[in-house]
Design a protein around this motif. Structure first.
Motif, PDB file in Angstrom:
ATOM      1  N   ASN A  32     -12.215   5.495 -16.558  1.00 20.88           N
ATOM      2  CA  ASN A  32     -11.854   4.258 -17.243  1.00 20.88           C
ATOM      3  C   ASN A  32     -11.916   3.076 -16.296  1.00 20.88           C
ATOM      4  O   ASN A  32     -12.070   3.235 -15.090  1.00 20.88           O
ATOM      5  CB  ASN A  32     -10.467   4.355 -17.897  1.00 20.88           C
ATOM      6  CG  ASN A  32      -9.368   4.624 -16.888  1.00 20.88           C
ATOM      7  OD1 ASN A  32      -9.436   4.191 -15.748  1.00 20.88           O
ATOM      8  ND2 ASN A  32      -8.339   5.330 -17.304  1.00 20.88           N
ATOM      9  N   ARG A  34     -10.037  -0.804 -15.707  1.00 13.75           N
ATOM     10  CA  ARG A  34      -9.014  -1.793 -16.061  1.00 13.75           C
ATOM     11  C   ARG A  34      -9.279  -3.093 -15.345  1.00 13.75           C
ATOM     12  O   ARG A  34      -9.750  -3.101 -14.220  1.00 13.75           O
ATOM     13  CB  ARG A  34      -7.622  -1.313 -15.611  1.00 13.75           C
ATOM     14  CG  ARG A  34      -6.882  -0.488 -16.590  1.00 13.75           C
ATOM     15  CD  ARG A  34      -5.456  -0.246 -16.131  1.00 13.75           C
ATOM     16  NE  ARG A  34      -4.871   0.872 -16.827  1.00 13.75           N
ATOM     17  CZ  ARG A  34      -4.273   0.786 -17.996  1.00 13.75           C
ATOM     18  NH1 ARG A  34      -4.173  -0.370 -18.588  1.00 13.75           N
ATOM     19  NH2 ARG A  34      -3.771   1.856 -18.573  1.00 13.75           N
ATOM     20  N   TYR A  36      -6.948  -6.282 -14.070  1.00 16.03           N
ATOM     21  CA  TYR A  36      -5.588  -6.765 -13.835  1.00 16.03           C
ATOM     22  C   TYR A  36      -5.648  -8.243 -13.450  1.00 16.03           C
ATOM     23  O   TYR A  36      -6.598  -8.697 -12.820  1.00 16.03           O
ATOM     24  CB  TYR A  36      -4.916  -6.022 -12.676  1.00 16.03           C
ATOM     25  CG  TYR A  36      -4.368  -4.654 -12.983  1.00 16.03           C
ATOM     26  CD1 TYR A  36      -5.176  -3.523 -12.897  1.00 16.03           C
ATOM     27  CD2 TYR A  36      -3.020  -4.483 -13.319  1.00 16.03           C
ATOM     28  CE1 TYR A  36      -4.656  -2.260 -13.148  1.00 16.03           C
ATOM     29  CE2 TYR A  36      -2.504  -3.216 -13.572  1.00 16.03           C
ATOM     30  CZ  TYR A  36      -3.330  -2.114 -13.471  1.00 16.03           C
ATOM     31  OH  TYR A  36      -2.815  -0.863 -13.722  1.00 16.03           O
ATOM     32  N   GLN A  38      -3.453 -10.991 -11.220  1.00 12.17           N
ATOM     33  CA  GLN A  38      -2.373 -11.091 -10.239  1.00 12.17           C
ATOM     34  C   GLN A  38      -2.108 -12.560  -9.924  1.00 12.17           C
ATOM     35  O   GLN A  38      -2.897 -13.221  -9.249  1.00 12.17           O
ATOM     36  CB  GLN A  38      -2.713 -10.334  -8.957  1.00 12.17           C
ATOM     37  CG  GLN A  38      -1.572 -10.318  -7.935  1.00 12.17           C
ATOM     38  CD  GLN A  38      -1.879  -9.491  -6.707  1.00 12.17           C
ATOM     39  OE1 GLN A  38      -3.031  -9.172  -6.417  1.00 12.17           O
ATOM     40  NE2 GLN A  38      -0.848  -9.098  -5.974  1.00 12.17           N
ATOM     41  N   PRO A  44       0.161  -7.284  -9.758  1.00 16.48           N
ATOM     42  CA  PRO A  44      -0.865  -7.306 -10.814  1.00 16.48           C
ATOM     43  C   PRO A  44      -0.288  -6.876 -12.162  1.00 16.48           C
ATOM     44  O   PRO A  44       0.620  -6.056 -12.226  1.00 16.48           O
ATOM     45  CB  PRO A  44      -1.897  -6.291 -10.324  1.00 16.48           C
ATOM     46  CG  PRO A  44      -1.654  -6.135  -8.854  1.00 16.48           C
ATOM     47  CD  PRO A  44      -0.179  -6.338  -8.672  1.00 16.48           C
ATOM     48  N   SER A  46      -1.716  -5.631 -16.077  1.00 15.23           N
ATOM     49  CA  SER A  46      -2.902  -5.156 -16.788  1.00 15.23           C
ATOM     50  C   SER A  46      -3.299  -6.102 -17.918  1.00 15.23           C
ATOM     51  O   SER A  46      -2.461  -6.557 -18.700  1.00 15.23           O
ATOM     52  CB  SER A  46      -2.626  -3.761 -17.359  1.00 15.23           C
ATOM     53  OG  SER A  46      -3.758  -3.273 -18.044  1.00 15.23           O
ATOM     54  N   ILE A  89      -8.457  -8.466 -10.746  1.00 12.63           N
ATOM     55  CA  ILE A  89      -8.792  -7.239 -10.028  1.00 12.63           C
ATOM     56  C   ILE A  89      -9.349  -6.210 -10.993  1.00 12.63           C
ATOM     57  O   ILE A  89      -8.765  -5.943 -12.045  1.00 12.63           O
ATOM     58  CB  ILE A  89      -7.535  -6.669  -9.329  1.00 12.63           C
ATOM     59  CG1 ILE A  89      -6.964  -7.708  -8.343  1.00 12.63           C
ATOM     60  CG2 ILE A  89      -7.862  -5.367  -8.609  1.00 12.63           C
ATOM     61  CD1 ILE A  89      -5.612  -7.324  -7.773  1.00 12.63           C
ATOM     62  N   LYS A 100      -8.204   9.693  -9.752  1.00  8.41           N
ATOM     63  CA  LYS A 100      -7.992   8.689  -8.715  1.00  8.41           C
ATOM     64  C   LYS A 100      -8.419   7.327  -9.237  1.00  8.41           C
ATOM     65  O   LYS A 100      -9.152   7.228 -10.224  1.00  8.41           O
ATOM     66  CB  LYS A 100      -8.811   9.035  -7.457  1.00  8.41           C
ATOM     67  CG  LYS A 100      -8.362  10.300  -6.755  1.00  8.41           C
ATOM     68  CD  LYS A 100      -9.117  10.485  -5.458  1.00  8.41           C
ATOM     69  CE  LYS A 100      -8.600  11.710  -4.715  1.00  8.41           C
ATOM     70  NZ  LYS A 100      -9.282  11.906  -3.414  1.00  8.41           N
ATOM     71  N   THR A 101      -7.961   6.299  -8.549  1.00  7.90           N
ATOM     72  CA  THR A 101      -8.376   4.942  -8.892  1.00  7.90           C
ATOM     73  C   THR A 101      -8.840   4.218  -7.634  1.00  7.90           C
ATOM     74  O   THR A 101      -8.329   4.466  -6.544  1.00  7.90           O
ATOM     75  CB  THR A 101      -7.233   4.129  -9.523  1.00  7.90           C
ATOM     76  OG1 THR A 101      -6.085   4.196  -8.675  1.00  7.90           O
ATOM     77  CG2 THR A 101      -6.866   4.655 -10.893  1.00  7.90           C
ATOM     78  N   PHE A 103      -9.489   0.212  -6.384  1.00  7.55           N
ATOM     79  CA  PHE A 103      -9.287  -1.188  -6.710  1.00  7.55           C
ATOM     80  C   PHE A 103     -10.383  -2.028  -6.052  1.00  7.55           C
ATOM     81  O   PHE A 103     -10.699  -1.854  -4.874  1.00  7.55           O
ATOM     82  CB  PHE A 103      -7.927  -1.663  -6.171  1.00  7.55           C
ATOM     83  CG  PHE A 103      -6.744  -1.154  -6.944  1.00  7.55           C
ATOM     84  CD1 PHE A 103      -6.350   0.165  -6.864  1.00  7.55           C
ATOM     85  CD2 PHE A 103      -6.004  -2.016  -7.744  1.00  7.55           C
ATOM     86  CE1 PHE A 103      -5.252   0.630  -7.566  1.00  7.55           C
ATOM     87  CE2 PHE A 103      -4.894  -1.571  -8.446  1.00  7.55           C
ATOM     88  CZ  PHE A 103      -4.523  -0.243  -8.356  1.00  7.55           C
ATOM     89  N   GLY A 104     -10.937  -2.961  -6.812  1.00  4.63           N
ATOM     90  CA  GLY A 104     -11.814  -3.952  -6.213  1.00  4.63           C
ATOM     91  C   GLY A 104     -10.991  -4.950  -5.418  1.00  4.63           C
ATOM     92  O   GLY A 104      -9.759  -4.995  -5.539  1.00  4.63           O
ATOM     93  N   ALA A 105     -11.661  -5.753  -4.599  1.00  2.00           N
ATOM     94  CA  ALA A 105     -10.967  -6.733  -3.754  1.00  2.00           C
ATOM     95  C   ALA A 105     -10.497  -7.943  -4.551  1.00  2.00           C
ATOM     96  O   ALA A 105      -9.676  -8.731  -4.061  1.00  2.00           O
ATOM     97  CB  ALA A 105     -11.872  -7.174  -2.616  1.00  2.00           C
TER      98      ALA A 105
END
Lengths: 113, 114
Positions: A32, A34, A36, A38, A44, A46, A89, A100-101, A103-105
């Motif tokens: 999936n 998402r 977010y 922030q 952050p 969703s 994000i 696992k996930t 995260f982009g920067a």
């Protein structure tokens, strides 16, 4: 290597204008995605979530799209407001011996009056 | 509304000190997470916990430990703080497993190690 890359790193737009943020990923097997938001000094929150079978999801003025074939997602913000100034994000979930996930920067958006 | 609180917004410590970061959630969530956030990098998972007294290493556990003695509380411990641990630390919780459920984040603790 599993990666999530967002572009641009930062963006300045005038209030009322639209903008689109990009997220490209090389994560596999995809589960999936998402987006977010922030706000400065906050954690952050969703905005949207999409699975493999979904190619668009809206939340008010925010619309996320997903192209699982090209492994790209975008977040479109319509009629921007000053309160949209924040970091956005992209987070991609995948299953590989457990979920696992990554995260982009993030993209830092500044909306000017 | 889910509320995740962190004990401090800003913290300044000296190299070698033991540091405790506390996180509390009020929604009876099973899972809790500790991340660090650095400029230009995405959030990186340090540790997570899926039940009381249970913990799993994340992507960057070195130099950290955690404690979850009660369901609502998850602590991050820096046994001997170093300058490369200067960062923003974010705690999060989610209702079920580490399976893409929405994570609710605290406001973060900005830690500076001198």
């Amino acid at each position: 290597k599993n990666q999530v890359e967002q572009s641009p790193q930062s963006l300045i737009i005038l209030e009322g204008k639209n903008c689109t943020l990009q997220c490209n990923y090389t994560v596999s097997p995809f589960s999936n995605l998402r987006w977010y938001k922030q706000d400065t000094g906050r954690g952050p929150v969703s905005l949207t979530i999409m699975t493999f079978s979904e190619n668009t999801k809206s939340n008010g003025r925010y619309t996320a799209t997903l192209d699982a074939d090209t492994k790209q997602s975008s977040l479109h913000i319509t009629a921007s407001q000053l309160s949209d100034s924040a970091s956005y994000i992209c987070v991609v979930g995948f299953n590989t011996g457990g979920f696992k996930t990554i995260f982009g920067a993030g993209t830092r958006l500044f909306v000017k009056a | 509304d889910v509320k995740v609180t962190q004990s401090s917004r800003y913290l300044v410590k000296r190299t070698g000190e033991k540091v405790f970061l506390e996180c509390v959630q009020d929604m009876d969530h099973e899972n809790m997470f500790w991340y660090r956030q650095d400029p230009g990098l995405g959030l990186r998972l340090i540790y997570f916990s899926y039940d009381v007294k249970m913990k799993e290493k994340g992507d960057i556990p070195e130099g950290y430990s955690v404690s979850r003695e009660k369901k609502e509380r998850f602590s991050l411990i820096l046994e001997s703080a170093s300058t490369n641990q200067t960062s923003m630390y974010l705690c999060a919780s989610s209702l079920r497993g580490h399976r893409g459920d929405e994570q609710f984040f605290g406001p973060g603790t900005r830690l500076t190690v001198l």
